[in-house]
Enzyme design. Structure first.
Site, PDB file in Angstrom:
ATOM      1  CD  GLN A 166      -1.033  -1.607  -4.221  1.00 11.99           C
ATOM      2  OE1 GLN A 166       0.102  -1.932  -4.560  1.00 11.99           O
ATOM      3  NE2 GLN A 166      -1.488  -1.822  -3.007  1.00 11.99           N
ATOM      4  CG  ASP A 204      -1.584   1.357   1.419  1.00 10.97           C
ATOM      5  OD1 ASP A 204      -2.560   1.626   0.718  1.00 10.97           O
ATOM      6  OD2 ASP A 204      -1.099   2.157   2.243  1.00 10.97           O
ATOM      7  N   GLY A 239      -4.034   2.989  -0.828  1.00 10.12           N
ATOM      8  CA  GLY A 239      -3.594   2.360  -2.071  1.00 10.12           C
ATOM      9  C   GLY A 239      -4.287   1.038  -2.304  1.00 10.12           C
ATOM     10  CG  ASP A 240      -3.449  -2.446   0.057  1.00  5.13           C
ATOM     11  OD1 ASP A 240      -2.711  -2.445  -0.932  1.00  5.13           O
ATOM     12  OD2 ASP A 240      -3.100  -2.895   1.166  1.00  5.13           O
ATOM     13  CG  LEU A 241      -8.763   0.477   1.737  1.00  9.95           C
ATOM     14  CD1 LEU A 241      -9.104   1.486   2.818  1.00  9.95           C
ATOM     15  CD2 LEU A 241      -9.548  -0.815   1.952  1.00  9.95           C
TER      16      LEU A 241
END
Length: 414
Positions: A217, A157, A185-187
């Site tokens: 990402q 992330d 970044g992940d979400l």
């Protein structure tokens, strides 16, 4: 959807799936958050999601705190893997790859978040799997995407936050930049992947042809930098940390009050005039030094005039008092702790805190922010144990009997 393709496995938990994606079978070959969250959103809307894990190396998010129940299961893992079925499969084995190909023939979507090229090295990349199922939607989430000079780099992330420019913009101007305080970044990559998956699924239903959904990402974070790109391309202005300030409107930020802070965004002439009335200083709306947006934005005027006015308005009152006084008329909102958010009656009314089983406990966690009028409250099933549904899934989808499943398990394939 191909109505001739077999539906989801015929066991009680899967047969009860409902929602707009009911009947869509998703192979979730992902771990941690960037990927599992995407698949969970689809599961919340009714898709049959099969969480595929390596039997000897399952998703290591199962070891992330906090834990609940007598078996000490991860609530973190459950939050991103609820409503799924759990199967195991070792893609490094010939039989494992053959089983994946067989599963793909029964599926609509496959989601993976390996480094680009990994699935191809295993012999189960998109080109190979599309030969098994031309309508397959193949969603790939990675740090830098499947193309470009950096595509093979490893990423977390923070990689996306750093490479996408957001990290450099966050924090205060007189201090080093600060990462955003969540795994954005992940979400964000998971959200874009869910959107792309649904678009590609619609196309596959219409044409019978699947495709690759390629989400990075870095790209996802870059798209969240608001005006920073056009400020640079038009004016060569490089965005930096602004703390709680805004680059071109004031007042618009966090301000202290009696028991904490509030967000106040009364920068327009309309909201400024309303605020002056609400807080008992109507004469300030016509003060010639601060009566327009442009005048209030001036650094000198903002520091000398506006900030003292805001202190006069806010410091004598609590967050709750300020929301009661002004929240219905101007953009003024308490800066809430997570505890306050979880207990917020409005959040409860929006069904954004839901009870999900974790082992022998019910744990409150965030719900699905997508509200569909035809769906109601989505089902909130537990996250699966590793391989818990091997017999049911492989039996229903591939016709394997218990003895064959046991043999594959003993051989390390499952």
């Amino acid at each position: 959807m191909d109505t001739n393709r077999p539906g989801p496995p015929d066991d009680d938990r899967l047969a009860q799936r409902r929602g707009p994606l009911a009947g869509v079978v998703v192979l979730d070959i992902t771990r941690v958050v960037a990927g599992p969250y995407c698949a969970m959103l689809l599961a919340d809307m009714g898709a049959t999601v099969l969480k595929v894990e390596n039997p000897s190396d399952p998703d290591y998010a199962r070891g992330f705190p906090p834990f609940a129940g007598t078996a000490r299961k991860s609530a973190f893992f459950t939050q991103f893997n609820r409503n799924k079925q759990g199967i195991t499969l070792d893609l490094k084995t010939d039989e494992g790859r053959a089983l994946l190909r067989a599963l793909v023939r029964k599926a609509h979507v496959l989601i993976e978040n390996f480094r680009p090229g990994t699935m191809e090295k295993l012999g189960v990349g998109y080109d190979e799997l599309a030969r098994e199922n031309p309508a397959l939607v193949y969603t790939a989430i990675s740090g830098f995407g499947r193309t470009g000079p950096n595509s093979s780099r490893p990423a977390y992330d923070n990689t996306g936050q750093a490479a996408g420019g957001l990290w450099s913009m966050n924090g205060y101007a007189d201090r080093p930049p600060v990462r955003v305080g969540t795994i954005i970044g992940d979400l964000s990559a998971s959200l874009y992947a869910a959107l792309g998956t649904l678009a590609a699924l619609r196309e596959a239903e219409r044409t019978g042809r699947g495709q690759v959904v390629d989400v990075s990402q870095q790209d996802s974070v870059l798209s969240m930098t608001e005006n920073a790109v056009v400020r640079y391309t038009l004016e060569q202005d490089v965005a930096g940390p602004l703390g709680n300030d805004h680059p071109f409107v004031r007042p618009y930020g966090q301000f202290p009050c009696k028991d904490g802070h509030v967000f106040f965004g009364g920068y327009t002439d309309k909201f400024w005039r309303l605020s002056c009335q609400i807080f008992g200083t109507p004469h300030l709306a016509d003060d010639p030094e601060i009566d327009t947006m442009d005048k209030r934005f001036s650094d000198a005027v903002y520091t000398r005039r506006i900030l003292p006015i805001l202190d006069q308005w806010f410091l004598p009152h609590t967050k709750a008092e300020l929301e009661q006084m002004a929240g219905d008329r101007v953009p003024l909102t308490a800066v809430k702790t997570i505890a306050e958010v979880v207990e917020d009656p409005h959040i409860a009314a929006r069904q954004m805190i839901v009870d999900v089983p974790v082992d022998d406990r019910m744990v409150r966690m965030f719900g699905n922010p997508v509200k569909l009028s035809g769906l109601g409250l989505p089902q909130m099933g537990a996250a699966p144990d590793t391989g818990a549904d091997n017999a049911a899934v492989y039996g229903a989808l591939l016709g394997l009997d218990r003895a064959e499943v046991d043999r594959l398990r003993a051989a390390g394939v499952l």
